[in-house]
Structures are given as structure tokens and as C-alpha cells.
Motif scaffolding. Sequence first.
Motif, PDB file in Angstrom:
ATOM      1  N   PHE A  77       0.845  -1.211   0.000  1.00  0.00           N
ATOM      2  CA  PHE A  77       0.000   0.000   0.000  1.00  0.00           C
ATOM      3  C   PHE A  77       0.859   1.230   0.000  1.00  0.00           C
ATOM      4  N   PRO A  78       0.329   2.349  -0.474  1.00  0.00           N
ATOM      5  CA  PRO A  78       1.072   3.614  -0.369  1.00  0.00           C
ATOM      6  C   PRO A  78       1.376   3.879   1.102  1.00  0.00           C
ATOM      7  N   ALA A  79       2.483   4.556   1.339  1.00  0.00           N
ATOM      8  CA  ALA A  79       2.946   4.762   2.709  1.00  0.00           C
ATOM      9  C   ALA A  79       1.860   5.291   3.636  1.00  0.00           C
ATOM     10  N   GLU A  80       1.073   6.261   3.146  1.00  0.00           N
ATOM     11  CA  GLU A  80       0.105   6.889   4.045  1.00  0.00           C
ATOM     12  C   GLU A  80      -1.066   5.967   4.356  1.00  0.00           C
ATOM     13  N   ALA A  81      -1.251   4.932   3.524  1.00  0.00           N
ATOM     14  CA  ALA A  81      -2.395   4.053   3.747  1.00  0.00           C
ATOM     15  C   ALA A  81      -2.011   2.819   4.539  1.00  0.00           C
ATOM     16  N   GLN A  82      -0.719   2.645   4.776  1.00  0.00           N
ATOM     17  CA  GLN A  82      -0.262   1.394   5.373  1.00  0.00           C
ATOM     18  C   GLN A  82      -0.811   1.190   6.769  1.00  0.00           C
ATOM     19  N   LYS A  83      -0.799   2.250   7.553  1.00  0.00           N
ATOM     20  CA  LYS A  83      -1.208   2.123   8.953  1.00  0.00           C
ATOM     21  C   LYS A  83      -2.663   1.675   9.025  1.00  0.00           C
ATOM     22  N   ASP A  84      -3.483   2.316   8.262  1.00  0.00           N
ATOM     23  CA  ASP A  84      -4.902   1.964   8.234  1.00  0.00           C
ATOM     24  C   ASP A  84      -5.090   0.525   7.819  1.00  0.00           C
ATOM     25  N   ALA A  85      -4.341   0.164   6.781  1.00  0.00           N
ATOM     26  CA  ALA A  85      -4.492  -1.191   6.243  1.00  0.00           C
ATOM     27  C   ALA A  85      -4.199  -2.213   7.324  1.00  0.00           C
TER      28      ALA A  85
END
Lengths: 1343, 132
Positions: free
Chosen positions: A909-917
Motif C-alpha cells: 500500500f502507499p505509505a500513508e495508507a499502510q497504517k490503516d491497512a
Amino acid sequence: MTADNSLDVDAHDSTSAKDKHPAVTLPQLTIVGIGASAGGLAALRSFFTAIPPDSGITFVVVVHLSPEHESMLADLIQSASAISVTQVTVRVKMVPNHVYVIPPGKRLLVSDGALELAELDMPQGPRMQIDLFFRSLAEEHGDGAAIILSGTGSDGAVGIQAIKEHGGLILVQEPKEAEYDGMPRSAIATGLVDAVGPVVDLAQRLVAAKQIRVTYALPEDAELLSAESQDTLSHILTEVRTRTGHDFSDYKRPTILRRIGRRMQLTRQRTLTGYLHYLRQDDNEAQHLFHDLLIKVTQFFRDSEAWTTLEKTVIPELFANKTSHDTVRVWTAGCASGEEAYSLAILLLEQATFLNFGGRVQLFASDLSHEAIAHARTGIYPAAIAADVSEEQLARFFTEEDSHYRVCNELREVVLFAQHNLLEDPPFSRVDLITCRNLLIYLQREVQAKICDTFHYALRPNGYLFLGSAESVEGITDLFQVIDRHHRIYQRHTGEHEPRVLPAVSIRPEGKPLPARTQLPQRMRPAAAEIHQLRLEEIGPPSLLVDTNYYVLHLSESVGRYLVPRGGSPTVEVLQLVRPELQTGLRSALNRAIEQGKAVFVPPMLVHFDNAPHLVALWVRPVPGGAKQLLVLFMEDEEASVEGVPTDTDRQHAAIVQQLEVELLQSQRALQEFDENYETTLEELRAANEELKSINEEYRSTLEELETGKEELQSVNEELQLVNQELNAKMDELSQTHGDLQNFVLATNIATLFLDRQLRIMRFTPGAAELFNLLPTDQNRTITDLRPKVQYELLESDVRKVIANLTPVVREVLDVEGRWFLVQVRPYHTLNDRVVGVVITFTDVTASKEIELERQASEARFHQVWETTSDAMVLSDAEGIVLAANPAYFELYGYNAEQLVGQSFAIIFPAEAQKDAIEQYKHIFASEVNPLAPVFESRVERADGSQRIVETRMSFLSAKGQRTAMLSTIRDITERKQAEQARVMLATIVQSSGDAIVSKTLDGVITSWNAAAERMFGYTAEEAIGQSILMIIPPELQHEEQEILARLRRGERMDHYDTVRMTRDGQLIDVSLNISPMRDAFGHIFGASKIARDITARKRAEEALRHLNETLESRVHERTEQVRQLVTQLTMSEQEERRRISAILHDDLQQRLFSLNFQLAMLRRSLAGENGDDAQQLIHEIEEALDESVQMTRSLSVDLSPPVLHNEGLAAALLWLASQMKQQQGLAVTVQTDEGLPLIGDDLRVLLFQFIRELLFNVVKHAGVSTALVALAYEDAQLRIEVSDQGQGFDANGEGYQNSQGLLRITRRIQLIDGHMHVDSSPGGGTRVTLQVPLQGRMHPGS
Amino acid sequence: MPVLLIVEDNAILANTLVRFLREQTDLTVAAVAPTAQAALEKLANLTVDLVLVDVALPSMNGIDLVAMLHEQYPELPCLMLSGHTGIEYVGRSLAAGARGYVVKSNPQDIVKAVEHVLAGKIYLSEELHRKS
């Protein structure tokens, strides 16, 4: 040692002036050879450290060096020594106080006082450099010394024998001190070593011995010794005899003196007296001297030439006339350490083998030295004997042990060794051959003769004698005849009649060693008992003392009257001495006395002497005290004699007596005859007895050897018993172990097979028996001969591999019943770690194998699904860490395994979406409800940035009720999404298309119908769908449809299929069809799409256009042809015109002018003399003018059309042109023409001529040169003309060229005949114009 | 009086030449042949001392005629008469057997040429000498 050793006189001789005479050669010790090998360096260093720099000795060091490496030995010794050390590289003269070291890969030889190098003969064989050097040293400098230091093997052991034999000293390093004791021990084993000790001691002894040599020497000849010294020498020999039991007084004095000298040197005694003293003091010196005196050095086949002769001439004779019941008997006298005896035995055995001789071969080998005999009996010799014994002989008669050879049993059994004194002991008898080499030379001449007698006695008639190279029987005895004088082979004279007399060799009581230092019995004064006896004899009856042989030992004073001398040789035998009347009585009395051992009385007998009869009684009694002596007493009865006076009765008696006497006389004669017979028999018996003694000696030797053997056997037996006990204990242990193993094998039920290296079955368990159908009798059969139940074709190769590599092989094999076995092939190690075969175990693994197979199949299925599914799959744990992912996954996201596995899934995932994922993931993972198949549709970004639409399903893996991992299945649905869009777009396009688009089944049933189709054909979609397509095909074209359908089925597509179709109202329209087969997902054709375009209008326009085009083209063609013809005509008519003008000029005008000339000539003549000079003048002018006209017309005519061009051809015309140019323009033209130039048609020829002339005029006008070149060539059906000059040239691309009318004209005209022109010119660079003209069809056969 | 046969196709020139020779020289012209063929026919019935041949004749040219004549009457001298001054004609004529080559220009030159050839010499016009 030879007898002819040179004498040596030494100026520093002797302490005793009386002994100043030619001296025996003592070891000069000028050259000392040192042999060493492994561990020798340290020994050499300490040795040379102890040698002073001025010892006066030359040292030569021979060691075993690797031939591949340089040697530092010389430097290493030098660093420890005060003497200079050199490695020998070339022949070098030896000087004292110097050490020479052998170089690697060579051997050293001594020659003329110099050291020489020689190649190693056998670089790979046993190393023998030391032996070879010592032998060579011995030959050249026998008085040197040899020193053996540390080393393995036995090199040197043979070489020292040569040194010793030549009188050298042998010193050996103490084996305990030596790092490797092989060489020292081998040297000591020869029994020739003079001293053994630590190297430092050896060095000191060597130096001391050298100094002794300098200050002392013995004379060569014992005669030259002083009486005092003679006496001392006798004492020395006596001392040796008493100590050792061997008498050397018969040995040659020089030899003895030389040997004593050596001992003196070693014991550091400077005088004989001193040495005698030392000999008496030292318990061992007598043995040492004895030993030295016996030195005999031999080698195998020593003096090989003589041996060859022996082998050829004598050995075969020994076997001649022998049957299988006979024995070949041979005696080697003085066998020393046995080499000679074994050499002879080898030859005998070889001959026996050659002849297939069935009888026995017996070789007696005797020597005085007990040590030598013991050594010979062991039969062990150094490896260096390989130099003397042939390879075949080595192989047959010897076994190799460590670095030694041992004689084999066959050879050993033939030879009987016995300690035997040739001078004293009875010889062997009935011998076929005696060898006695290098023994006689040590003995005095008389003794030699005696020994010859002994040999003569021992040999059979015609037996052979083989002596040493310096020995001979000639001049000593005539009992032998010469067979080969050079090689010292003799034969016993055949005289069978000669008495076999045992020579009286035994001239001294058998020597029994006396206890050390016992005084010889001295002559004593008479004892009292003896005086008493003498007195008794004076008063006692006459008596005599005899021994058991009846020899008289002693007579009393008065016994003489009973004795009477007889004729013949004097004798001491009592029976021959006594008066005849007493003889019979005395004989029987003596016999009885000896037999019974007690006194015998003989009653009085009548004996006549002194003219009176005497009655004499005898009393014979053995002398008490065990001595074999008898005392005979003579007793006379005086009275009886008186009583014997004759009476009357006496007269009667006398008659009776007289008769009795006659009878008695007869009896006596009979008795005498009997006596004589008895004596003869006795003599014969004596001879037989002597022979028996010889045989007895033989038996004694055999017995002795047997006893030695027996003792050995006893000790071996004891050892064996011990070993047996141990073995019994081991056996018990083993049977216990065996039982355990047996049970173990049965318990494990693992089929096991033991094979040896040849793949033979050594042992097997019941399980293996079952697998291989083995019977107990199969033991020792080769495994490959069997037909096993297991399918194991690689068995043989596996076993060989294991034997070769020693690494176990493990396999799984199947048997015929479908059982699986785990086979392990392992090397069989014996306890001492030798591999003697293999152990093969078969473990039944059918059950686990089936499970394993099932698991493998399952795994394979899973793996196949995992690998091949187009769905991406990823397995991740509770934290979202990727555990595994399949290839589709990596492909989908564009990552590889290294980047993903072990990482969080979120990195896709794109870096900014990783945490959510991740949070979302964890949430799903933790949620109680198990969503059966949660499906997400999402958009993802691949590693390369492209976007895909995916559909994700999740499921969970659990273990023990706990979720352990999540399996996500991701399907790329991008294409599906795109396809859906495309379908919508396509439908729109179809609907809005201007072309009719129709689809149909392969049966021709319409399945779709677009708006344009409705318009074009007049049917609505509802009307058309489901109908046959035939409804729009005109009746006469219905067949087309069949063809179209057929092609469609073949998968063909038809583009621009122009045909005619029919509308609903029957109107025909031109259409162009594009028909494509339609395929389902499997590629099967299920119908066709058809695009129809109304092309009625277009078709007409096309037709008109095509027509126009064709007209135009034909016109262009016509025109072109016309132009061409015109040009040709133009050229031709130009030419024609020229020719015509030329013809006129020539044929008419010229002729006219010429005629005019004639007429003028005639006119002038007619005018002559009438109208004066004016007319003449005028006429003259006319004439001139005419002349000029003629000239002009002529050249004009030619120029216009050169006749040569028409008559001759292009080449000739060009030559003419060249002459014209030269003549008129001053331009020298060179013409080059090809030989194979074809004939060229008339018109073309003229044209080309004009081109060339034009170009040449250009040269004249512009080039500014006076030469030009014209070249004609013909190639590839093209004529190539080149006109070139070296003139000023011009810019071929510039305006000057463009404006050149001449060139432009040529360019234009040459194009008309399909040729072309190329101009190559530059300012200042000359000009080259090339014309190329195709000649196809332009060649005329002639012109 | 030497007798000549003249082979010349140009009638004007032939007539002029015949008249000139008759009036001004002591040469006799036995006949004039306009072609080579005619010349051969005439020679069958005539005996002449010299043949004067024009090089350019219709049908068979003068050089070929000389070659034939030289073969049939080896002793009969031929003299070429030509308007061409090309040296190649001269060479070929002499090769064919002609004894001289005279250029049509100066009438006296012809007379001189005939006299030379009859005297057994080879004659070439002076113009030709100049050229070569």
C-alpha cells in the motif's frame, strides 16, 4: 680381503725399532663415507661439530635427497662445522679436512681419488645411494671408514660389507640415539660393525683411530717380527683358542696380523704386548678378535661371471643320471652369513624346476662362526640385495618384509646350516659339489692341502669343487682336475679304486672352550704314588699295561722274556708281541676282561723258551678307576717246570703229548686263519665306522638344527597357547556378542546383507533371505547372480560406488509385492578400519512410504494449485506478516519473494495508507465472527505504479481452535471490468454504425441486426432476427452463402467480398462484405459477424477511373515510343543528310572540280603562245582557286561523315578520329579498346562516335592539355566509354557544367537510348566523362 | 605506246581524263570501265600495260578490284586514283597489290605517276608524302 694387498710403509712408524719393517695395510682412514637418511641432519650436525678442523680426513656425506628439491644440506652442515663443506656438482678431487655432500637426484662414485656424479638408475626403486657409494669407495679406498647414521630402511648394510672386506672400519650410530633406527639396525645386523655408539663418541673414536694409524703399524710378514713379538703373537692365538675353542695357528700370518692390527687400532693399543695384555684383561676382546678373524664377506652371486659358468657347466651335470630316488648333495664350506649357500640353492632349485626333477636337493652349509650360522638361518637380507638377485629370483625365492627380504620356505628348507670346523670336524660325505670360496686364502699352504684331502674324501667320484677367485688346488694337490681354471672350477679325479681315507685332520683334542684364564697344565714333578708303583714293579711279576685296542702302553722290566718280536713293521699291539703259545689265551682273556670288566685268570700254558719248557699263567685285570686300560700279569710256576722232568710214564705221555701237539698245531693254524679273516673284517668295519662318523656328523648337524627349530617351536607353542587362551576369552566374548547381534537382527527385522568387495554374499539375515530368495548355500555367490524380489537394478553400481567412495548410499526401492524398502548401503569396516565389503540393510517402510506418497501427492496438488492458479494468494499471520505468497501474487503486485516474505503485507500500500491497512487487517483477524468468504473489491497500486482492480477473499487457518494465519485470495478483475466497459461501447458503436452489421449462426440464422441494417435492407431487427440470411441474397446468388459458410467453418475471414444483395422491396444493391468468424471462449466457431457496405456508387466511379487510367498509360507509352523513334529518325536523317552532302561533295562537286582542273590544264596549253601572259596569269589564279576548293570540299566531306565509320566500325573510326585530332587540333588521343568488343548497330555507332568527338572537342577547348584518353569496354551487356584528360577540370556540380551545351546535348540524347552519362571532374583535377549504354538488342551482325 | 585501262565511275571525270591523256601524252587509253565488273570483262579481251583504278567504285570498291587483278594478272601494274588522302587507303591499296596511289588534284601528277609505275617504280602523290 685379498692376499695381495699393497704394502704400506709409514715414516712415522712404530714405537719399537725392532719392528721397523714393511707394514701391513691398516685402515688409513683417509676417506670416510657417511650414510644417513631420515633424521640424519641432526646426527650429521653433531657429528661434524665434534670433528676438529685438522683431522686429516676427507668426509663424503651420502643421504637420500628428494630429486625434485634443491638441497640446503651443505649449508646446514657448514653452520655446525669447522671444516669446509661443499655440495658436489662436478667431478671434484678429494682433499683432506673437507666435507663433500651428495647433490639431489644423483649418486656419487669414487674414481681416481675424485668424486664423480652419476645418474640414479632406479629413481623410483629402493634407495641405494649409500650402498653404491660404499661399494665404490671400498674398491678405490678400502682402508677408509663407513659410518651409518639415522635413517629408515636398510641402505648401507650391503655397502659396509664391501668396506669391511677391504679392511675398512664400520661405525654405526647407537639405534637408541638415532631418530630412525632402521639403517643403524640393519647395519648392526650384518655383524660387521666395529663400533656402535652416540655420534659424538663415533667422531672421537674416528679421530683417535686416525691418530693411532699415524703412530703405529705392524710389519707385513710375521717372519720379520722379532722373536719377542713372535712369542707374543703365539700367546695371542693361544688365548683365542682357550677362550673360543678355535685355533688360528694355521691361518696365514699376514691376515692375522692385519686383523690384530685393526683390533689394536680400535682398542688403542700400540704394541702387540699391550694388546695381549688387553686381550687377557678384557672378557670380550677374544670374541671380538675371533669374530674379526672369521670375517668373510659374501654377497649373492658374488663374482657373477663365475656363477654363470657354474650354472651352465656344473649344475646340469649334478642332475645328470639322478633319478627321483636320488638326492643332489651339495656342501658350501665357510658359508658365513649364507648368501653363497642360498645363491647355490637358488640355482639348484631353478635347475630342478627346469628339469622337473623328482628327487631331493640337499645343501649343507657350514661355518665356524656360530653368529654367522645363526644369521644365515634367519635368512633375512637387506633390500639392497635386489642389485645382485634378479627380479624373477626375488619374486620366487624371497618375501619382502619392511625394508628387508626374507628367503622363502622352499629355499630355506633346502639348506642345512651347521657350525662346523673344517679343520677338525669330520666332513660331510658323498657330496656332488663343494663350494668353498675365499676361505683357503686365509690358510697356510699345508692346511690347504689337508682341506683338499678332506674335500676329496667328501666328494663322490666326479664331484665338483668351486673355489674363490684367488684360490686354486693346483700345486697343492693332484686329486683334482681343472674344469675351468679362470673361474676356479675343479673336478675330483674319477679313481673309484682310491682308498677312501679320512684324512687325519683331527690333530688336537676336540676343543672345548676352557674357562676363561685357566692356566695350561704345567709339567709336574713325579708324585709319591708313582715312585711307589715303580718299586712295586721291581719286585712284582712281570706285567704290561694295554689299552682296549690291545696296544701296549707300558712294560715292566722283566716282561721281555714273554715277548718275542715278529717280522714286519714294529707294532705295539700286544697280541703281535707275546709268544705265540700265549696269544690265544691272552686274546680271550683280554676280551672277557673288557666285556665283563673284571679280572680273568688264564691257567698255566706250556711255553718253550730259554731251551726249557715253562708253565706260564696269565692274569688280566682292568685297571681300576674307569680308565680303559688293562694290566696283564705273567706268572711262572717254577715247580711245575721241575715236575715236568721226563719219566717212564712220561714217555707214554710224550707220545700222547706229541699227538696232542700235532692236533694243537692244526688248531692253531685254523685259528691263525680265522684271526687273519678277523683282522680283515675288522679293517673293513673300521672304514665303515669312519663313514658312519661322517653320517653321524650330518645327523648331528641336522639334529642341531632341529633342536634349534624345536626350541623355536616350543617358544612359539607357548606363545600360541597364550594366544589361544586369549582367543578363547575373545571367543566367549564374541559368541556373546554374536548372540546379541543375532537377536538384535531378528528383533529389528531389518533385512541385512553383507557383501565382500567382489560382491559375494558373506552373510545375510532371514529377512534378506526372503527378499533375495536366498538359501544357505547361496553364501559366497555373487549378488548379481541372484534374482531378487526387490526392484533394485542399481544395486551393483551402488555397491561399487560405496566401496570406491566409502560414502553410504541411501535409496528407496519397491519389491514385487509392492512393499517399499529403505535401502542403505554402507561400507563394512573391520575393527582395524579396513573396508572389506558393504552392509546393505532393507527397512520395510511401506506404511510410512504410502503416507509419504499420499502426502507428496497432496503437497503436489496443493503446490500445483498454488503455483498455477491465476488468483494471487498470500498467507499472513496475525500481525499481517507475509508467510508465503504464490507466483500470481508476486506477479499481480510486481514484488518478488525477497521483498515481501517476512515483511508486513501492507508495504504494497502507499505509505500513508499502510497504517490503516494494518489496523483494518488486525480488526478482521481478531473479529469473532468468521466471515465465511468476505469479499472486497478494491483498487491497488502495483510496484511499477500501474493500477489494478482486485477482488479479495479471506479465510482463516486454525490450529487447536486458534486462528494462526489468514489466507487471502486476490483476483485481478481489471480486465473483466474493462471488458464490461468495452462491451457497452461496442454495442453503441454497432448501433450507430453507418454499415449494416449483422451476425448469424453457422446455419445462416440471423442473430443480430443493427440500425443500419434496418435502413439498408428494409427489415426491422425484430423481423430479421431468427430468420435465415438467405432472405437478403438474390435467388441467383444463393450458392454464395454455402461457400461463405464453408469458409467460415474453416476459420477464414473474408474482407471486401464484393457482391450483390437484395432489399425487402426486391431492389438489388452492390455491397462489400467483411465477414469474420465468431469464436467462443474455447476458440470454437459458433457464428459469423457480417459488415455490409453499399458500394453501388463507388463501383461505377472506380470503373470509369480504371478506364481512363488505361487509356492514359497506353498513350504515354505510344508517345514515348514515338519520341524514341523520332530521335532515332532524327539522328539517322541527320546522318543521312550528312552522308548525302558528303557524297555530293565527293562524288560530284569534287569530280567536277577535278575535271575542271584537267580542262584548265588543257586550256593553258592551247593558250600557250597566242594571247600572252595575262591569260596565262589568270588561268594560273583559277587553277589555284580550284585547288583550294578541292581541298576544302574534301575535308568538309570527311568531317561530315567519316567514311571509316561506315566502313570499318567504331574502333577503327576512333583511331581515325584520333589521327584527325592530332592533325587538326594537336591533341594526342590514346584509344584503348577491349578485345571482345561486339559489333554495334549503325545508328548507335554513329551516335557514340559523335558523343566522343564532342567530348574530345571539349578537351581541346576547355582542358588546356594536349593529351586525352578514350577507353572502350564491354561488360554485363553494357558498353562503357570513358573520355578523360589530366586538364584543369571544373566543378561538376557548378554552373559551368550546367551551362555546357555540348554536355547537356549528350545527356539528353544518351537518355533516349537508355544510357547515361557521368561526369567526374573538379577544378585542377582533370575530367573523366563516363558513358554507359546498354547494348541489348543493338548489336548488329555486321554493318 | 603504253596502253591503259581506266576504271572510273564518274563519267565526266573519265571523259576529261581520257581526252587529257590522248591530247597531252603519248599514252593510249584502250577502254574506260565504270565498275569493277566491267573492268574484269574488258580485261578478258584486252591487253593493257597499266590499269588506273578509282578507289571509290559502286558495288565492288577499287582496292578489292586491285586484289583480284593482282591475283589474275600478277604482271599487270595497277595505279590507284583517289580523292581520299587517308593514309589507311594507301596502305590497304599497296597491300592489295597496287603499284602506286595518286590523289585526284594535279593532272601532271597523274602523268608522272603513270610514267613511274610503267618504269617499274612505286609512286605515291606528293601530298601523301607531306602527310606521312
